[in-house]
Scaffold this active site. Structure first.
Site, mmCIF file in Angstrom:
data_model
loop_
_atom_site.group_PDB
_atom_site.id
_atom_site.type_symbol
_atom_site.label_atom_id
_atom_site.label_comp_id
_atom_site.label_asym_id
_atom_site.label_seq_id
_atom_site.Cartn_x
_atom_site.Cartn_y
_atom_site.Cartn_z
ATOM 1 N N ASP A 142 -2.790 -0.155 6.330
ATOM 2 C CA ASP A 142 -3.668 -0.525 5.212
ATOM 3 C C ASP A 142 -3.193 -1.827 4.560
ATOM 4 O O ASP A 142 -4.010 -2.651 4.128
ATOM 5 C CB ASP A 142 -3.703 0.595 4.177
ATOM 6 C CG ASP A 142 -4.510 1.801 4.660
ATOM 7 O OD1 ASP A 142 -4.966 1.777 5.814
ATOM 8 O OD2 ASP A 142 -4.651 2.763 3.880
ATOM 9 N N GLU A 159 1.096 5.661 0.211
ATOM 10 C CA GLU A 159 0.497 6.980 0.429
ATOM 11 C C GLU A 159 1.233 7.937 -0.506
ATOM 12 O O GLU A 159 2.458 7.821 -0.696
ATOM 13 C CB GLU A 159 0.633 7.421 1.881
ATOM 14 C CG GLU A 159 -0.019 6.485 2.890
ATOM 15 C CD GLU A 159 -1.500 6.245 2.634
ATOM 16 O OE1 GLU A 159 -2.170 7.158 2.090
ATOM 17 O OE2 GLU A 159 -1.984 5.144 2.963
ATOM 18 N N HIS A 217 -5.446 4.933 6.411
ATOM 19 C CA HIS A 217 -4.722 5.720 5.412
ATOM 20 C C HIS A 217 -3.245 5.879 5.757
ATOM 21 O O HIS A 217 -2.620 6.863 5.365
ATOM 22 C CB HIS A 217 -5.373 7.096 5.196
ATOM 23 C CG HIS A 217 -6.713 7.009 4.548
ATOM 24 N ND1 HIS A 217 -6.895 6.633 3.241
ATOM 25 C CD2 HIS A 217 -7.954 7.242 5.061
ATOM 26 C CE1 HIS A 217 -8.185 6.645 2.963
ATOM 27 N NE2 HIS A 217 -8.850 7.005 4.042
ATOM 28 N N ASP A 248 0.865 -1.186 0.000
ATOM 29 C CA ASP A 248 0.000 0.000 0.000
ATOM 30 C C ASP A 248 0.900 1.234 0.000
ATOM 31 O O ASP A 248 1.968 1.237 0.625
ATOM 32 C CB ASP A 248 -0.912 0.022 1.227
ATOM 33 C CG ASP A 248 -1.918 1.167 1.146
ATOM 34 O OD1 ASP A 248 -2.944 1.005 0.479
ATOM 35 O OD2 ASP A 248 -1.642 2.229 1.750
#
Length: 631
Positions: free
Chosen positions: A214, A70, A209, A68
């Site tokens: 995540d 960001e 998030h 994952d």
């Protein structure tokens, strides 16, 4: 400030790139790893461990790296990564975790700071993506990448690799969003967001998030989705690659029919409930992978889904070479006549064109070859055979009536309209006697068994005339007529050569430097063998000749095999690099044969005439073709 999480779940600060790399290596050790296939069996255990390459790769043995990211925005080409989190799992066990903040090279937009909690000040001193990416790729090496909305995460990683001038490894990618759409219904969840699915499946981590959290939640979602897909037949990595395809559940569940099939070339037989053969197919590489494709969206034919629903098992026939596999397929189709195969199942029904043996020969479409007569073919259909007959009729004034004519015509005989327009010499009424008709029959015989230039040139001129008059449909009919004739005559001449050759041994280099050997007798596949580069092929040739199939001679131009089998063998023999080792009999072709002009005739279009010399004299020889003698 970048950080990591150790396998024991405790966080620790990581302030330098070397610390990031070291932490990744440390976290690569398993947390709860149990061996899937212990080398030492339990006391008293019996049975044989089945090899993975026979079954495919079970999902329990696949290493997944769930990742994952960001980022500073949603556009991979313009925005940057701010955090990477990844979890490596296999068989439900966590093998390691990867987490680091990434300096995006600029400020983090305010709305991203609110969404993720990652501020610009947190990223001061964090490594750049160019420093982090090699460590991540090493962490994920050899694994299957998994992400929720994978195009987003993988798109950013690929863009980062491109900006760093680093080759992307080409991971297999699984998207949990697409899997969820396959098995999670709307009455269970209003959408397929990660937070929604994590709540539905009771994930141990709540998505927030942040990349690692995540990724951990996505691991739980992945395992839950795989549990739902298992009853649908998604049990191996090969199934997962097509799990999101719109395949009926009852068809996908039958994918277990492919379990245990070998990863080798060969033929497969789908059998029905009464042990009848429903379908025969071939794989030149892997029987297991080919049969599995019938249970995915790669199979578009509706009749194949119908066949799969009826099948109760699949029988494999392993072959030494791809050529043998193709030959076995043809023979099994001819033997069993499966209802779902559309390929020629009755070679004895394939029509030929024959010049009859009588005082005034004529052309006839027949089902068998007789000795001492001129033939062309065989053809795939009677319509194609009739086109070849029409081509010969359009070129030579051979009679077209179907009855047998007496040497002395009857007193009440009447000539047909062809005689009136000069297309026939009217032997039926005495317009031609046997001696006068003989040159016509000889010209037809020569066009069938030898030089096709008269037919080809006459049709090329006719095509040009019709095209100049803009009568394109008629020109196309003439073109098709010429094509059928040239193909039929060329096939007969090539098959006659093979039928007359009592035995032929040929060899071709394999990719690993060894030899693939082929034994052909009277145009029929009689045996094959493969020897490695360290083995002298001569004893293998002797053994092949001694143990090859005994083949009874046929009546040329028909061979002792299915016509398509002979075509396969001839195509193999004409490959670049094939060597003739032993030839018992004649292996030659006419210098001016139909095969020599076949490609040139195919080039005849509505507005192109192939000059007479180009049809034969300028026909190029295929580079590297098997050596031939010219008669």
């Amino acid at each position: 400030m970048p950080g990591r999480t150790r396998p024991d779940g405790r966080g620790a600060a990581c302030t330098t790139l070397s610390d990031v790399v070291g932490s990744v290596r440390a976290m690569s050790s398993p947390r709860r790893l149990r061996p899937s296939h212990p080398e030492v069996p339990a006391p008293g255990a019996t049975g044989v461990q089945v090899a993975l390459d026979e079954l495919g790769t079970p999902l329990s043995d696949v290493t997944f790296v769930v990742v994952d990211l960001e980022t500073t925005g949603g556009r991979a080409a313009e925005d940057a990564i701010t955090e990477i989190g990844a979890v490596k799992v296999r068989g439900g066990e966590v093998l390691g975790e990867f987490q680091t903040l990434v300096d995006p090279g600029g400020p983090v937009p305010p709305f991203i700071q609110v969404l993720t909690g990652i501020t610009t000040s947190m990223l001061v001193g964090a490594p750049t993506i160019g420093e982090v990416l090699p460590s991540f790729l090493e962490f994920a090496r050899g694994a299957v990448l998994v992400a929720h909305n994978a195009p987003f995460d993988v798109g950013f990683l690929r863009a980062a690799a491109a900006r760093s001038e680093r080759a992307w490894p080409g991971f297999q990618v699984v998207d949990t969003v697409r899997l969820a759409r396959r098995v999670v219904l709307r009455d269970e969840a209003p959408n397929h967001k990660l937070s929604t699915l994590a709540a539905l499946f009771g994930a141990t981590v709540t998505p927030n998030h942040r990349a690692l959290a995540d990724a951990r939640a996505t691991v739980d979602v992945l395992h839950a989705l795989l549990g739902r897909l298992a009853p649908l037949g998604v049990t191996h990595l090969e199934d997962l690659a097509t799990a999101t395809d719109p395949v009926p559940a009852d068809v996908r569940r039958r994918s277990t029919l492919a379990d245990g099939l070998p990863d080798a070339p060969g033929v497969y037989l789908f059998r029905g409930p009464r042990d009848e053969v429903l379908y025969v197919g071939v794989s030149t590489t892997s029987l297991r992978r080919r049969v599995r494709s019938y249970f995915t969206s790669a199979e578009k034919r509706g009749r194949m889904q119908e066949m799969v629903r009826l099948a109760v098992r699949v029988d494999p026939v392993v072959c030494a070479t791809p050529l043998e596999a193709r030959v076995r397929e043809l023979r099994l189709i001819a033997e069993h006549a499966p209802r779902y195969n559309r390929r020629s199942r009755a070679p004895e029904r394939m029509p030929w064109v024959r010049l009859t043996d009588e005082p005034f020969p004529r052309l006839s479409v027949v089902r068998e070859v007789r000795e001492g007569r001129a033939h062309i073919g065989p053809f795939a259909s009677r319509a194609l055979a009739q086109q070849a007959v029409d081509a010969l009729h359009a070129t030579f004034p051979v009679r077209q009536c179907t009855g047998r004519l007496p040497v002395v015509p009857s007193a009440d005989a009447h000539a047909c309209v062809l005689a009136e327009v000069g297309r026939c010499g009217a032997p039926c009424t005495g317009g031609q006697d046997v001696a006068a008709y003989a040159p016509v029959a000889a010209a037809v015989r020569d066009a069938m068994t030898g030089d096709p230039r008269d037919v080809a040139q006459a049709h090329a001129v006719r095509i040009r005339t019709l095209a100049a008059q803009e009568r394109f449909e008629e020109a196309a009919t003439v073109r098709d007529r010429l094509t059928s004739y040239v193909r039929g005559a060329g096939r007969a001449q090539r098959h006659a050569r093979a039928a007359a050759c009592r035995e032929l041994v040929a060899a071709r280099r394999t990719d690993d430097g060894g030899w693939e050997l082929l034994l052909v007798r009277h145009g029929r596949f009689a045996g094959t063998a493969v020897v490695d580069r360290r083995t002298d092929p001569r004893p293998a040739v002797a053994a092949l000749r001694a143990g090859g199939e005994h083949v009874t001679a046929s009546v040329p131009p028909a061979t002792a095999a299915h016509p398509e089998e002979t075509d396969l063998l001839l195509a193999w023999l004409e490959q670049p690099g094939v060597r003739l080792v032993e030839v018992d009999g004649e292996w030659s072709s006419p210098a001016r044969s139909a095969q020599a002009v076949r490609d040139a005739a195919a080039a005849v279009t509505l507005d192109l005439v192939v000059p007479r010399p180009a049809l034969v004299d300028d026909a190029p020889t295929a580079p590297g073709a098997a050596p031939q003698r010219t008669a």
